[in-house]
Design an enzyme around this catalytic site. Structure first.
Site, mmCIF file in Angstrom:
data_model
loop_
_atom_site.group_PDB
_atom_site.id
_atom_site.type_symbol
_atom_site.label_atom_id
_atom_site.label_comp_id
_atom_site.label_asym_id
_atom_site.label_seq_id
_atom_site.Cartn_x
_atom_site.Cartn_y
_atom_site.Cartn_z
ATOM 1 N N ASP A 128 26.157 37.930 42.513
ATOM 2 C CA ASP A 128 27.178 38.122 41.492
ATOM 3 C C ASP A 128 26.490 38.504 40.196
ATOM 4 O O ASP A 128 25.508 37.875 39.783
ATOM 5 C CB ASP A 128 27.971 36.825 41.321
ATOM 6 C CG ASP A 128 29.295 37.027 40.589
ATOM 7 O OD1 ASP A 128 29.379 37.920 39.732
ATOM 8 O OD2 ASP A 128 30.238 36.273 40.881
ATOM 9 N N GLY A 145 32.906 32.389 37.852
ATOM 10 C CA GLY A 145 33.768 31.359 37.271
ATOM 11 C C GLY A 145 34.025 30.198 38.206
ATOM 12 O O GLY A 145 34.080 29.028 37.777
ATOM 13 N N THR A 146 34.191 30.473 39.497
ATOM 14 C CA THR A 146 34.395 29.375 40.436
ATOM 15 C C THR A 146 33.131 28.534 40.588
ATOM 16 O O THR A 146 33.210 27.326 40.823
ATOM 17 C CB THR A 146 34.860 29.906 41.801
ATOM 18 O OG1 THR A 146 33.978 30.968 42.222
ATOM 19 C CG2 THR A 146 36.286 30.417 41.754
ATOM 20 N N SER A 187 39.255 33.526 42.195
ATOM 21 C CA SER A 187 37.990 34.052 41.682
ATOM 22 C C SER A 187 38.055 34.062 40.172
ATOM 23 O O SER A 187 39.020 34.576 39.593
ATOM 24 C CB SER A 187 37.731 35.464 42.196
ATOM 25 O OG SER A 187 36.692 36.082 41.449
ATOM 26 N N GLY A 188 37.032 33.501 39.528
ATOM 27 C CA GLY A 188 37.018 33.474 38.077
ATOM 28 C C GLY A 188 36.858 34.844 37.461
ATOM 29 O O GLY A 188 37.644 35.249 36.593
ATOM 30 N N SER A 189 35.839 35.606 37.897
ATOM 31 C CA SER A 189 35.624 36.929 37.310
ATOM 32 C C SER A 189 36.813 37.843 37.580
ATOM 33 O O SER A 189 37.223 38.618 36.711
ATOM 34 C CB SER A 189 34.327 37.550 37.839
ATOM 35 O OG SER A 189 34.396 37.784 39.231
#
Length: 347
Positions: A252, A257-258, A90-92
């Site tokens: 979100d 980020g993904t 996960s980006g965040s």
């Protein structure tokens, strides 16, 4: 105060999306690899329910469990717990984890730049943190290799008819749609409608297509729906709204980020983005992640990119979650007034 467990949490958000970090009170789960530990957490459900369900959590919350890394290059590892998934990456959440590690002193900070390697269940991610005055001000993450899967394929969605979609992997699996083609305005006032529509599209994609990751055959579903806003370009700078519906039916708050990574893979596959370009994704609340392509690679024979994403995160507090032995809801509860039910994936 009596309690049968005490879990220590640092609360954090990355560009608006909550990504709390468990820093103590939980033993590492069983498993020889981080992927196996992720699976154990997902199947056991005990920790997920305790921290994600009310009264301690809610559908808006993601929680990350710090665990010892299994890879010699990594200084730390973490397992991501989202409302319905326990994903590869996960980006965040990676931005939250890196921020908590540095701002809380768990990993020493070096100004002006700290470099570290973290291990997500899906693999290693390399982090560069811009630091000043004891704060990690911006986190740059080299995400997992990302790739386009299906381009412009039909999808039959109940109530919509046939639409056209792309699918891609950006550290997690996405079905991607054009909101303009659907007549959807990506504005906060329509968030509930967008979230529910996104889950319907995701469920339809899972019913009609199997997501295929050549190196993770057990990751065979589409996790999210990305409403990929119209692309604007000024020279090498690209910008677009990036609004993602997350199971069981929420948006979100960050640009995801993904999702930014998945969209860069799609743009690169279509010849619309190269290594000299930069993509800025704008969330439903106006926050931003930026992304760029660091290079090219392959995933199980598929062409892929090496994406970098960057964003900011802030610590919002510290908590000790406890369980009174007499509490009649030790695993918490979900009620449909705040936790969407009936539109998410079947259990």
């Amino acid at each position: 105060m009596r309690s049968s467990k005490v879990i220590h949490v640092v609360s954090c958000h990355a560009e608006g999306e909550v990504g709390d970090v468990i820093v103590g009170g939980v033993a590492p789960p069983p498993g020889e690899t981080l992927w196996e530990q992720r699976r154990w957490i997902a199947e056991d459900q005990t920790l997920r329910n305790f921290v994600l369900n009310e009264p301690r959590g809610g559908v808006f919350r993601h929680v990350n469990l710090l665990v010892p890394s299994r890879h010699p290059e990594a200084q730390a590892a973490w397992i991501i717990m989202e409302p319905e998934d326990t994903p590869p990456m996960s980006g965040s959440n990676s931005i939250c984890v890196a921020t908590v590690l540095l701002d809380s002193g768990l990993i020493p900070m070096q100004e002006p730049v700290t470099e570290l390697v973290l291990e997500a269940p899906g693999g290693l991610v390399r982090v560069r943190a811009d630091c000043a005055n004891g704060k990690a001000e911006r986190i740059h993450v080299e995400n997992l290799p990302s790739f386009a899967s299906r381009l412009d394929v039909p999808l039959e969605v109940p109530g919509l008819g046939e639409i056209r979609i792309d699918t891609a992997f950006g550290g997690d699996s996405f079905v991607v749609v054009d909101p303009e083609a659907l007549g959807v305005a990506l504005v906060a006032e329509r968030a509930r409608e967008i979230a529910e529509l996104g889950i319907r599209i995701t469920n339809a994609a899972n019913a009609q297509y199997r997501f295929e990751h050549p190196e993770r055959p057990d990751w065979a579903h589409h996790s999210f729906c990305l409403f990929a806003g119209k692309l604007r370009r000024e020279g090498s700078e690209l910008r677009a709204q990036s609004v993602v519906a997350i199971q069981p039916g929420k948006l979100d708050r960050s640009p995801t980020g993904t999702a930014v990574s998945a969209r860069m893979a799609l743009l690169q596959a279509r010849g619309e983005m190269g290594m000299g370009d930069r993509l800025t994704g704008e969330s439903i609340i106006g926050s931003e992640f930026t992304g760029r392509i660091l290079g090219h690679t392959a995933v199980g024979g598929l062409d892929a990119i090496r994406p970098e994403i960057s964003g900011r995160a802030w610590i919002t507090g510290t908590h000790q979650h406890m369980l009174d032995p007499a509490d009649p809801w030790p695993g918490g509860y979900r009620i449909s007034d705040t936790w969407p039910m009936g539109i998410g994936r079947p259990d």
